[in-house]
Design a protein around this motif. Sequence first.
Motif, mmCIF file in Angstrom:
data_model
loop_
_atom_site.group_PDB
_atom_site.id
_atom_site.type_symbol
_atom_site.label_atom_id
_atom_site.label_comp_id
_atom_site.label_asym_id
_atom_site.label_seq_id
_atom_site.Cartn_x
_atom_site.Cartn_y
_atom_site.Cartn_z
ATOM 1 N N GLY A 329 11.719 -0.350 9.267
ATOM 2 C CA GLY A 329 12.176 -1.500 8.500
ATOM 3 C C GLY A 329 11.074 -2.416 8.005
ATOM 4 N N LYS A 330 9.819 -2.033 8.208
ATOM 5 C CA LYS A 330 8.695 -2.888 7.816
ATOM 6 C C LYS A 330 7.970 -2.309 6.599
ATOM 7 N N VAL A 331 7.714 -3.173 5.613
ATOM 8 C CA VAL A 331 6.993 -2.756 4.416
ATOM 9 C C VAL A 331 5.514 -2.606 4.767
ATOM 10 N N ARG A 332 4.932 -1.497 4.360
ATOM 11 C CA ARG A 332 3.533 -1.232 4.683
ATOM 12 C C ARG A 332 2.703 -1.096 3.404
ATOM 13 N N TYR A 333 1.446 -1.468 3.511
ATOM 14 C CA TYR A 333 0.555 -1.504 2.363
ATOM 15 C C TYR A 333 -0.724 -0.734 2.661
ATOM 16 N N ILE A 334 -1.343 -0.237 1.596
ATOM 17 C CA ILE A 334 -2.682 0.342 1.695
ATOM 18 C C ILE A 334 -3.665 -0.794 1.458
ATOM 19 N N LEU A 335 -4.620 -0.957 2.368
ATOM 20 C CA LEU A 335 -5.548 -2.083 2.303
ATOM 21 C C LEU A 335 -6.986 -1.587 2.140
ATOM 22 N N ASP A 346 -6.052 4.141 14.054
ATOM 23 C CA ASP A 346 -5.417 5.250 14.778
ATOM 24 C C ASP A 346 -4.872 6.291 13.805
ATOM 25 N N ASN A 347 -5.644 6.567 12.766
ATOM 26 C CA ASN A 347 -5.293 7.565 11.746
ATOM 27 C C ASN A 347 -4.066 7.172 10.926
ATOM 28 N N ASN A 348 -3.749 5.887 10.899
ATOM 29 C CA ASN A 348 -2.675 5.379 10.049
ATOM 30 C C ASN A 348 -3.294 4.667 8.851
ATOM 31 N N TYR A 349 -2.810 5.011 7.666
ATOM 32 C CA TYR A 349 -3.405 4.479 6.442
ATOM 33 C C TYR A 349 -2.557 3.393 5.784
ATOM 34 N N ALA A 350 -1.319 3.244 6.225
ATOM 35 C CA ALA A 350 -0.443 2.209 5.681
ATOM 36 C C ALA A 350 -0.167 1.183 6.777
ATOM 37 N N HIS A 351 -0.205 -0.103 6.416
ATOM 38 C CA HIS A 351 -0.164 -1.160 7.428
ATOM 39 C C HIS A 351 0.873 -2.227 7.090
ATOM 40 N N PHE A 352 1.542 -2.700 8.113
ATOM 41 C CA PHE A 352 2.523 -3.765 7.945
ATOM 42 C C PHE A 352 1.837 -5.061 7.538
ATOM 43 N N VAL A 353 2.394 -5.725 6.541
ATOM 44 C CA VAL A 353 1.901 -7.023 6.094
ATOM 45 C C VAL A 353 3.094 -7.982 6.042
ATOM 46 N N PRO A 354 3.034 -9.121 6.733
ATOM 47 C CA PRO A 354 4.158 -10.067 6.720
ATOM 48 C C PRO A 354 4.446 -10.588 5.308
ATOM 49 N N ASP A 355 5.707 -10.910 5.059
ATOM 50 C CA ASP A 355 6.116 -11.402 3.738
ATOM 51 C C ASP A 355 5.346 -12.645 3.318
#
Length: 368
Positions: A329-335, A346-355
């Motif tokens: 349920g969380k929107v994730r962004y490429i940073l 940890d090998n994750n490329y998309a990250h949660f960013v608060p609204d």
Amino acid sequence: MDKIIMQIPARHAFHCPILIEPHLLDHPNKWLSTDFLGKSLVIITDENVRKFYGNNLLHNLMNYNPLLLSFAPGEKSKNYQTKQYLEEKMFQHQCGRETLILALGGGVVNDMAGFIAATYMRGISYIQIPTTFLSMIDSSVGGKTGIDTVYGKNLIGAFWQPASVIIDRHCLTTLSRNHFVNGLIEALKIFMTSDASSFQYVTQHLDEIINQDTFMVDNIIRRAIKIKIDIVSKDEKDNNLRMILNFGHTIGHALEKQSDYTLLHGYAVALGILVEAKISQLSGLFSLDDYKVIQSLFLKLGICGSWLKTIDREEVIEATKLDKKIKSGKVRYILLKKWGQVCSEDNNYAHFVPDNMVKKALLEVSEV
């Protein structure tokens, strides 16, 4: 309880030749096998491309007795209704499982025809023939196909790899400056996230590239495609690494939807890059000096963050809620971290960013 296990052999390596030459549409014998003689051949295009290239390709393929189908140009046509219309035409002409589709056009045609190929009789072959700079770099390579819904862009689709990709560079000569820039943005996105030297190459030769210097444009197409191929070969189904190709797209797709798809994709992605790079900078990942390089570069292309002053930020935030990178349920962004490198944890490329961080970035970008 008895358990029945079905074992399916591992998928063999898939080979998709990509040809890049001028005037390939005039010489289909260079890329279309005579094995298709006597079989069903369908050219799918839009009405604009039909006038520029479709009728001529039809003439050049008369030995194959092809069917030419076209639809209204533009993102608004990338929907269930158009897909159904084209499929019904194919059924009426008794197209079977041996039918080959030629997807002739820009991103909308590439996505639509590819999705039809993926689902018609549970999957038939197709060849991507991109006619825009954007589609040569983006939609024709990688096997992503799909249509839009009222909820957002490309939310219904399939991964279905083309038999080959035919890039006729001569098609670029008919593009307006806006549509050329539209494609250049996608190349810049790839270079910003994966190839610092190519990003520097574009910034150093921007004027020549905008004036469509043949050698430089060809160089950009080849560099961008090679990077995309490397990424897709490691993550075909967009599970992790391939998400970096979505840099700028979380906001970009939301802006396209809010504009009712009147905003060109590349320009929407450019604004998305400004916002998502600003998020990176506000998060302490990306330097302010590097952010200003993006601002300056986009201004030279006629793109300014002040365009965002008229948008409804709440609507944009809401539109991101259906982005395909959402997890739990969380929107994730490429940073961005630095040129050619994105943030990876940890090998994750998309990250949660608060609204609230996204809103702050939208506001700061719009105040330029």
